[in-house]
Motif scaffolding. Structure first.
Motif, PDB file in Angstrom:
ATOM      1  N   ALA A 191      71.217  39.195  58.077  1.00 11.79           N
ATOM      2  CA  ALA A 191      71.433  38.472  56.846  1.00 11.79           C
ATOM      3  C   ALA A 191      70.498  38.644  56.028  1.00 11.79           C
ATOM      4  CB  ALA A 191      72.007  37.027  57.179  1.00 11.79           C
ATOM      5  N   PRO A 192      70.863  38.298  54.705  1.00 11.28           N
ATOM      6  CA  PRO A 192      69.922  38.343  53.495  1.00 11.28           C
ATOM      7  C   PRO A 192      68.971  37.249  53.726  1.00 11.28           C
ATOM      8  CG  PRO A 192      72.103  37.949  52.812  1.00 11.28           C
ATOM      9  CD  PRO A 192      72.220  38.130  54.127  1.00 11.28           C
ATOM     10  N   THR A 193      67.670  37.464  53.494  1.00 12.60           N
ATOM     11  CA  THR A 193      66.761  36.275  53.247  1.00 12.60           C
ATOM     12  C   THR A 193      65.855  36.112  51.917  1.00 12.60           C
ATOM     13  OG1 THR A 193      66.269  36.661  55.711  1.00 12.60           O
ATOM     14  CG2 THR A 193      64.553  35.155  54.339  1.00 12.60           C
ATOM     15  N   LEU A 234      65.904  56.186  44.293  1.00 12.22           N
ATOM     16  CA  LEU A 234      65.724  55.253  45.223  1.00 12.22           C
ATOM     17  C   LEU A 234      67.001  54.352  45.660  1.00 12.22           C
ATOM     18  CD1 LEU A 234      63.689  52.932  46.071  1.00 12.22           C
ATOM     19  CD2 LEU A 234      64.052  51.865  44.065  1.00 12.22           C
ATOM     20  N   ASP A 267      73.698  46.268  45.733  1.00 14.50           N
ATOM     21  CA  ASP A 267      72.450  46.673  45.986  1.00 14.50           C
ATOM     22  C   ASP A 267      71.673  45.471  46.178  1.00 14.50           C
ATOM     23  OD1 ASP A 267      73.249  49.222  45.451  1.00 14.50           O
ATOM     24  OD2 ASP A 267      73.063  49.008  43.196  1.00 14.50           O
ATOM     25  N   TYR A 268      71.801  44.463  45.306  1.00 18.19           N
ATOM     26  CA  TYR A 268      70.825  43.504  45.509  1.00 18.19           C
ATOM     27  C   TYR A 268      70.984  42.612  46.858  1.00 18.19           C
ATOM     28  CZ  TYR A 268      68.688  38.921  44.407  1.00 18.19           C
ATOM     29  OH  TYR A 268      68.018  37.418  44.580  1.00 18.19           O
ATOM     30  N   ILE A 269      72.059  42.527  47.252  1.00 26.99           N
ATOM     31  CA  ILE A 269      72.215  41.784  48.741  1.00 26.99           C
ATOM     32  C   ILE A 269      71.699  42.579  49.755  1.00 26.99           C
ATOM     33  CG2 ILE A 269      73.856  40.825  50.175  1.00 26.99           C
ATOM     34  CD1 ILE A 269      75.277  39.846  47.655  1.00 26.99           C
ATOM     35  N   LYS A 270      71.762  43.924  49.657  1.00 29.11           N
ATOM     36  CA  LYS A 270      71.140  44.954  50.751  1.00 29.11           C
ATOM     37  C   LYS A 270      69.928  44.667  50.778  1.00 29.11           C
ATOM     38  CE  LYS A 270      72.062  49.345  52.810  1.00 29.11           C
ATOM     39  NZ  LYS A 270      73.006  50.433  53.039  1.00 29.11           N
ATOM     40  N   ALA A 271      69.302  44.608  49.397  1.00 28.65           N
ATOM     41  CA  ALA A 271      67.683  44.661  49.522  1.00 28.65           C
ATOM     42  C   ALA A 271      67.257  43.190  50.227  1.00 28.65           C
ATOM     43  CB  ALA A 271      67.280  44.805  47.902  1.00 28.65           C
ATOM     44  N   LEU A 272      68.191  42.260  49.911  1.00 28.02           N
ATOM     45  CA  LEU A 272      67.737  41.036  50.579  1.00 28.02           C
ATOM     46  C   LEU A 272      67.794  41.047  52.227  1.00 28.02           C
ATOM     47  CD1 LEU A 272      69.094  38.240  48.182  1.00 28.02           C
ATOM     48  CD2 LEU A 272      66.674  38.929  48.258  1.00 28.02           C
ATOM     49  N   ARG A 273      68.724  41.832  52.611  1.00 29.18           N
ATOM     50  CA  ARG A 273      69.136  42.042  54.074  1.00 29.18           C
ATOM     51  C   ARG A 273      67.870  42.811  54.580  1.00 29.18           C
ATOM     52  NH1 ARG A 273      74.398  44.476  55.450  1.00 29.18           N
ATOM     53  NH2 ARG A 273      74.046  43.885  57.502  1.00 29.18           N
ATOM     54  N   LEU A 274      67.544  43.768  53.770  1.00 29.12           N
ATOM     55  CA  LEU A 274      66.281  44.603  54.411  1.00 29.12           C
ATOM     56  C   LEU A 274      65.105  43.875  54.309  1.00 29.12           C
ATOM     57  CD1 LEU A 274      67.122  47.957  52.386  1.00 29.12           C
ATOM     58  CD2 LEU A 274      66.979  47.845  54.622  1.00 29.12           C
ATOM     59  N   ARG A 275      64.998  43.067  53.307  1.00 28.70           N
ATOM     60  CA  ARG A 275      63.889  42.040  53.180  1.00 28.70           C
ATOM     61  C   ARG A 275      63.767  41.331  54.432  1.00 28.70           C
ATOM     62  NH1 ARG A 275      63.119  37.687  48.394  1.00 28.70           N
ATOM     63  NH2 ARG A 275      60.978  37.350  48.507  1.00 28.70           N
ATOM     64  N   THR A 276      64.762  40.734  55.270  1.00 29.75           N
ATOM     65  CA  THR A 276      64.875  40.210  56.520  1.00 29.75           C
ATOM     66  C   THR A 276      63.985  40.954  57.531  1.00 29.75           C
ATOM     67  OG1 THR A 276      66.964  39.228  55.833  1.00 29.75           O
ATOM     68  CG2 THR A 276      66.330  38.899  58.174  1.00 29.75           C
ATOM     69  N   VAL A 333      64.556  46.410  43.230  1.00 26.46           N
ATOM     70  CA  VAL A 333      65.659  46.152  43.072  1.00 26.46           C
ATOM     71  C   VAL A 333      66.040  44.841  43.089  1.00 26.46           C
ATOM     72  CG1 VAL A 333      67.991  46.237  44.366  1.00 26.46           C
ATOM     73  CG2 VAL A 333      66.642  48.036  44.499  1.00 26.46           C
ATOM     74  N   SER A 359      60.257  49.794  48.372  1.00 20.01           N
ATOM     75  CA  SER A 359      61.593  50.336  47.912  1.00 20.01           C
ATOM     76  C   SER A 359      62.472  49.146  47.529  1.00 20.01           C
ATOM     77  CB  SER A 359      62.226  51.243  49.095  1.00 20.01           C
ATOM     78  OG  SER A 359      61.334  52.060  49.433  1.00 20.01           O
TER      79      SER A 359
END
Lengths: 82, 472
Positions: A75-77, A61, B352-361, B313, B309
């Motif tokens: 950008a992150p949200t 994963l 990893d965490y920040i990338k997950a938050l970007r994907l969250r956007t 994370v 996915s």
């Protein structure tokens, strides 16, 4: 070597196999111990044994996540989009 | 009215009787306390029962109402929160041996608001340890599903769903980080709302994942859930993420009708591999809504599996940060599943965490696009409740044979922060006959539309009126 590099190299170095149709990676306790020590955590064998199977399952994963390319403008949200 | 007549009546029927002094809050509280005493040994939904305090408050409510100090439809009505919601002076265990004796000296905003509305705390409800355990090795063992005691009520708000289905409380509170209100609502045949992120304050709710956590109401009818949300929603100086968005009059919205409302039905992913019995119930519910005037539109959610996915994370990193000290000092007291999840969460990198938050956007933007083409999105709420022993094993582990692929229909709403409502839409043929649920999602802060759809559907069905047999 920083933590990110270590985890990345760990991800790249993991062996991918398939058991019962599910993809798993194989990590050694020694590799985990080195990673933990590199970022200041001294974990006993018991904690490492707890970690090992979970990380093995999550590596595919993480690898997928890392390989995803995102537009530079994103950008992150947290919470909800305003 | 005798005690058994009180137990399964919706609050919308009890409240006018209490207001008119035809029914005393003391009678109501006594009826539920007796029911808890009788069936909790089987169901294990309550970890703590606050009998004396509840009776004192009921007597006070009776006096206040007699003195024309009626506070509204929750006045004199018992409620019970999941036991990770802080209640001042009342033990709050988080379902964990680590915090089994914690007595908070502060009140969570949600319980504070229910208390202010005149609702009466009757006890605290079982849960999966810290909302992430297996339910097996937590503080008090697993809650059981009143529809079949050998089955799981699902988690992590297991006691919140089970208490409602067993008639031990008319209103409960749950928390939902990846389906923990909606799963138990589905498995127990009750109604559960995961509100919009920020609609309800999280102050005093033990964190699992700050940016995915939601606290929300559960009851047996959509109207009762709407009543509860009315009382607990709104901004809060103690939670900077609690939004200042205006809180509409939900009672008014309930009867808005659904004619012309666009109901989005995903053509990809979400309905794949759904059990045929569940699929049939869902399609029947959609047909029913079309008869009521909704317009079915086909929608396609791009990258539909992305939310599931990135959720592990975000949840893994945030929960490991929250529990860092507990993990270091009390790892031996934690359920092995909690422990392994927290240990693993410590290994996600900041990148990893920040990338997950970007994907969250991206997930949020996609949902914004979807809701340009529909007003409500319908999703499965999962298949019928599994056997308890299947649920309480390590759900993360590979199995032999591998589990059937099952689309994740819950994490989308947590990751996107959109509101989601689950309500009963049928039963399996059985035996045992187990509840099935349907899920509706809407735009951020549009819980009112969910209530309109849910109430319209529930007004034409009787699934919510059936009572659990407590067999098994």
């Amino acid at each position: 070597m920083n933590r990110r590099r270590l985890i990345q190299s760990l991800a790249c170095g993991a062996t991918i196999g398939s058991g019962a149709g599910q993809v798993t990676s194989v990590l050694s306790l020694e590799a985990l111990r080195n990673i933990a020590e590199a970022h200041g955590l001294r974990l006993g064998d018991e904690r490492l044994r707890v970690l090992q199977p979970v990380l093995e399952r999550r590596l595919p994963l993480l690898r997928t996540l890392r390989e995803m390319e995102i537009d530079d403008r994103i950008a992150p949200t947290q919470g909800i989009l305003k | 009215m005798n005690a058994s007549e009180i137990l399964f009546r919706p609050v919308t029927e009890l409240a006018p009787l209490i207001k008119a002094r035809k029914l005393s809050p003391v009678e109501v509280v006594r009826a539920f306390l007796e029911r808890i005493e009788k069936v909790n040994p089987k169901v294990n939904a309550f970890l703590t029962v606050t009998a004396d305090r509840a009776l004192d408050q009921a007597r006070q409510a009776e006096k206040d109402i007699a003195a024309r100090r009626y506070r509204g439809p929750l006045h004199g009505i018992p409620y019970a929160p999941k036991d990770l919601i802080a209640t001042a002076g009342v033990r709050t265990t988080n379902g964990s041996k680590v915090t089994s004796n914690w007595i908070p000296d502060y009140e969570s905003t949600v319980t504070g608001r229910l208390n202010k509305a005149g609702a009466i705390l009757i006890g605290k409800l079982n849960l999966l340890e810290f909302a992430m355990g297996s339910g097996q090795k937590g503080l008090a063992g697993p809650a059981r599903n009143p529809w079949d005691l050998a089955c799981s009520p699902s988690g992590s708000s297991s006691g919140s769903g089970a208490a409602l289905a067993a008639g031990m409380a008319p209103l409960t509170l749950g928390s939902d980080t990846g389906g923990s209100i909606r799963g138990p609502a589905k498995s127990c045949g009750v109604v559960g709302l995961k509100p919009t992120y920020g609609r309800v304050s999280l102050h005093g709710v033990t964190a699992l994942s700050w940016t995915l956590d939601h606290v929300g109401p559960m009851a047996r009818t959509v109207t009762d859930v709407a009543l509860m949300l009315q009382a607990i929603a709104g901004s809060d100086p103690n939670d900077r993420n609690a939004a200042a968005a205006p809180v509409p009059n939900y009672a008014k919205a309930l009867n808005g009708g659904v004619k012309g409302l666009r109901l989005g039905v995903p053509s990809n992913y979400f309905f794949d591999h759904v059990h045929p019995e569940t699929a049939a119930a869902l399609h029947e519910a959609i047909s029913r809504l079309k008869q009521l005037g909704v317009v079915q539109v086909e929608v396609q959610v791009r990258q539909p599996g992305l939310a599931s996915s990135i959720s592990p994370v975000i949840l893994g990193a945030e929960s490991a940060a929250f529990h860092q000290k507990r993990l270091r000092e009390h790892a031996d007291l934690l359920d092995s599943l909690v422990r392994e999840r927290l240990e693993a969460g410590s290994f996600y990198s900041a990148v990893d965490y920040i990338k997950a938050l970007r994907l969250r956007t991206l997930v949020m933007e996609e949902m914004r696009r979807v809701f340009e083409t529909c007003d409500v999105l319908v999703l499965p709420a999962g298949n019928a409740a599994p056997k308890l022993e299947e649920e309480i094993v390590n759900t993360d582990a590979p199995t032999d044979p591998p589990r059937a692929p099952r689309p994740d229909t819950f994490n989308l709403a947590n990751v996107a922060g959109i509101p989601a409502l689950v309500l009963p839409c049928g039963f399996t043929a059985g035996p045992p006959s187990l509840p099935l649920g349907i899920q509706f999602c809407a735009r951020p802060f549009d819980e009112a539309t969910l209530f309109r759809v849910g109430h319209a559907y529930q007004s034409t069905t009787d699934w919510h009126k059936r009572t659990a047999p407590l067999n098994g």
